[in-house]
Design a protein around this motif. Structure first.
Motif, PDB file in Angstrom:
ATOM      1  N   SER A  21      43.120  38.581  46.684  1.00  0.00           N
ATOM      2  CA  SER A  21      42.436  39.837  46.376  1.00  0.00           C
ATOM      3  C   SER A  21      43.353  41.003  46.707  1.00  0.00           C
ATOM      4  CB  SER A  21      41.120  39.942  47.155  1.00  0.00           C
ATOM      5  OG  SER A  21      41.352  39.851  48.548  1.00  0.00           O
ATOM      6  N   SER A  22      42.891  42.206  46.405  1.00  0.00           N
ATOM      7  CA  SER A  22      43.699  43.416  46.587  1.00  0.00           C
ATOM      8  C   SER A  22      44.175  43.544  48.025  1.00  0.00           C
ATOM      9  CB  SER A  22      42.878  44.638  46.199  1.00  0.00           C
ATOM     10  OG  SER A  22      42.432  44.541  44.867  1.00  0.00           O
ATOM     11  N   ARG A 120      44.568  48.865  45.260  1.00  0.00           N
ATOM     12  CA  ARG A 120      43.536  49.211  44.273  1.00  0.00           C
ATOM     13  C   ARG A 120      42.785  47.960  43.829  1.00  0.00           C
ATOM     14  NH1 ARG A 120      48.405  49.407  41.431  1.00  0.00           N
ATOM     15  NH2 ARG A 120      48.521  47.969  39.642  1.00  0.00           N
ATOM     16  N   HIS A 121      41.574  48.179  43.352  1.00  0.00           N
ATOM     17  CA  HIS A 121      40.731  47.063  42.930  1.00  0.00           C
ATOM     18  C   HIS A 121      41.302  46.418  41.676  1.00  0.00           C
ATOM     19  CE1 HIS A 121      37.557  47.549  45.831  1.00  0.00           C
ATOM     20  NE2 HIS A 121      37.518  48.840  45.583  1.00  0.00           N
ATOM     21  N   SER A 159      38.196  39.744  42.693  1.00  0.00           N
ATOM     22  CA  SER A 159      37.746  41.072  43.116  1.00  0.00           C
ATOM     23  C   SER A 159      36.414  40.892  43.841  1.00  0.00           C
ATOM     24  CB  SER A 159      37.574  41.986  41.899  1.00  0.00           C
ATOM     25  OG  SER A 159      37.114  43.255  42.295  1.00  0.00           O
ATOM     26  N   ASN A 278      34.148  45.991  36.648  1.00  0.00           N
ATOM     27  CA  ASN A 278      35.125  47.072  36.790  1.00  0.00           C
ATOM     28  C   ASN A 278      36.192  47.063  35.705  1.00  0.00           C
ATOM     29  OD1 ASN A 278      36.192  44.684  37.755  1.00  0.00           O
ATOM     30  ND2 ASN A 278      37.296  45.616  39.451  1.00  0.00           N
TER      31      ASN A 278
END
Length: 410
Positions: A21-22, A120-121, A159, A278
């Protein structure tokens, strides 16, 4: 000369993990197995990620009488869009200006690497009917006077979606009703009321469903619960969606004139991709529907949107957040009451005559001294006599109403 490189491999340290993940660090190593020593120019690492959607739009149809002519291939056009989410590069080994290249000896070589993902996502990895979100890690081996050799591996990205957010932990309910038949052939209504405790869940969780199905029609109906996955793609100003069942459970038949209650009937969330909310060209959403199938009529349905997340559900934290959310929407906050006011004195409430009649002849201190001097038998008889002394007379008519009102006025 390519056979000098027996193997070029790319390995991640957490191959058994569910994904990155981010902000996390992607670590691993590049494995090079050589049959003879070779000279290299550089070893580089590239990480890319993008979403691609596309479909053929052939909706133009001309109708001539009983025949329909589908538009010719020239009138078909492809709706396609692409979004880049990640592009990183890193050089692991490189020849300097002092030499023309680096020598790698015969045998196996492991070149470790670490690469930090941006904060960032990122959109979760996904492969659907009309599009996908894919991240790739490519290791490139550059040699003088040779074509570059490379190896690619897919990098799973997740995410995180928190199912403990206030909007996902509140219960929801809905009801619906359908009249079976029409006019004089109407046989009666079928009603459905459904509620669920929350709308955010994780893979493997059991969703308790509370439902009331009342069948006032003349037909035998059957309820079931379904979880849908809805994929939505956007390109060139057009939108296309596809909906598929990912989990379902059936209930018992409901005869005519009967009702059935589901007191927490469970439906398990299968291992599916988390909700993707998103991205502007690709969305993955879910819904939970309770459907009543009615023979010879359209089905009766109640449907709720649900979110499939990645973080564990915390019952205590979620209840606290829902309470805070409730306060913000206008609920009265729960506060402790003020310290209660002391009751009035007995002498202030009872009239003076009655108080004098029942007042003990001696003070409490003198009474205790007298009890200490008396034998135990006399003390017991005194206590026994005091215990069974009748209370003051009670009357609903206040002999001194003005005084009573003055005492209790605030």
């Amino acid at each position: 000369m390519a056979d000098k490189v027996k193997m070029l491999g790319l390995f991640f340290d957490n191959d058994q993990g569910k994904g990155y993940s981010s902000g996390e660090v992607v670590s691993g190593h590049i494995l090079i197995d050589l049959s003879v020593p070779i000279q290299i120019t550089a070893i580089r690492l590239h990480v890319t990620g993008c979403a691609r959607v596309g479909w053929i739009d052939g909706s133009q149809i001309r109708t001539l009488g009983a025949f329909s002519l589908v538009s010719t291939p020239s009138s078909l056009f492809q709706c396609a869009e692409e979004r880049e989410y990640l592009c990183l590069s890193k050089t692991l080994l490189e020849a300097t200006a002092d030499n023309d290249g680096l020598m790698l000896e015969e045998g196996r070589h492991e070149i470790p690497f670490e690469l930090e993902l941006p904060q960032r996502h990122l959109v979760s990895s996904f492969t659907g009917k009309h599009g996908s979100v894919c991240y790739l890690v490519k290791a490139v081996l550059q040699r003088p006077n040779h074509h570059d050799q490379h190896v690619c591996r897919e990098l799973p990205i997740i995410s995180h979606v928190d199912v403990n957010s206030p909007e996902l932990v509140c219960p929801v309910s809905e009801n619906n009703e359908k009249m079976v038949g029409r006019w004089i052939l109407a046989s009666g209504p079928v009603s459905l009321k459904v509620n669920i405790e929350r709308t955010g869940y994780n893979n493997g969780e059991l969703v308790p469903i509370y439902a009331e199905i009342e069948n006032c029609s003349s037909r035998l109906v059957m309820p079931k619960a379904v979880i849908y996955q809805i994929q939505t793609y956007k390109a060139k100003g057009k939108t296309i969606s596809c909906k598929q069942v990912v989990a379902s459970v059936r209930g018992n038949h409901v005869p005519s004139g009967c009702s059935v209650t589901w007191n927490g009937k469970t439906l398990k969330i299968p291992p599916v991709s988390p909700s993707i909310l998103n991205s502007d060209i690709l969305r993955v959403e879910y819904s939970l529907a309770v459907i009543v199938q009615i023979p010879g009529a359209k089905k009766l349905k109640v449907e709720f949107p649900v979110v499939i997340g990645t973080t564990p559900y915390n019952d205590f934290a979620s209840r606290s957040l829902s309470m805070i959310s409730g306060f913000s929407t206008g609920w009265l906050p729960l506060t402790l009451p003020d310290t209660p006011e002391a009751p009035p004195n007995y002498a202030d409430v009872v009239p003076q005559e009655e108080f004098e009649q029942h007042r003990p002849p001696v003070s409490p201190s003198q009474q205790s001294e007298e009890l200490e001097r008396q034998p135990a038998s006399q003390t017991f008889s005194y206590i026994h006599e005091f215990r069974f002394r009748p209370p003051p007379l009670y009357s609903e008519i206040d002999p001194n109403p003005m005084e009573y009102q003055t005492v209790f006025s605030v």
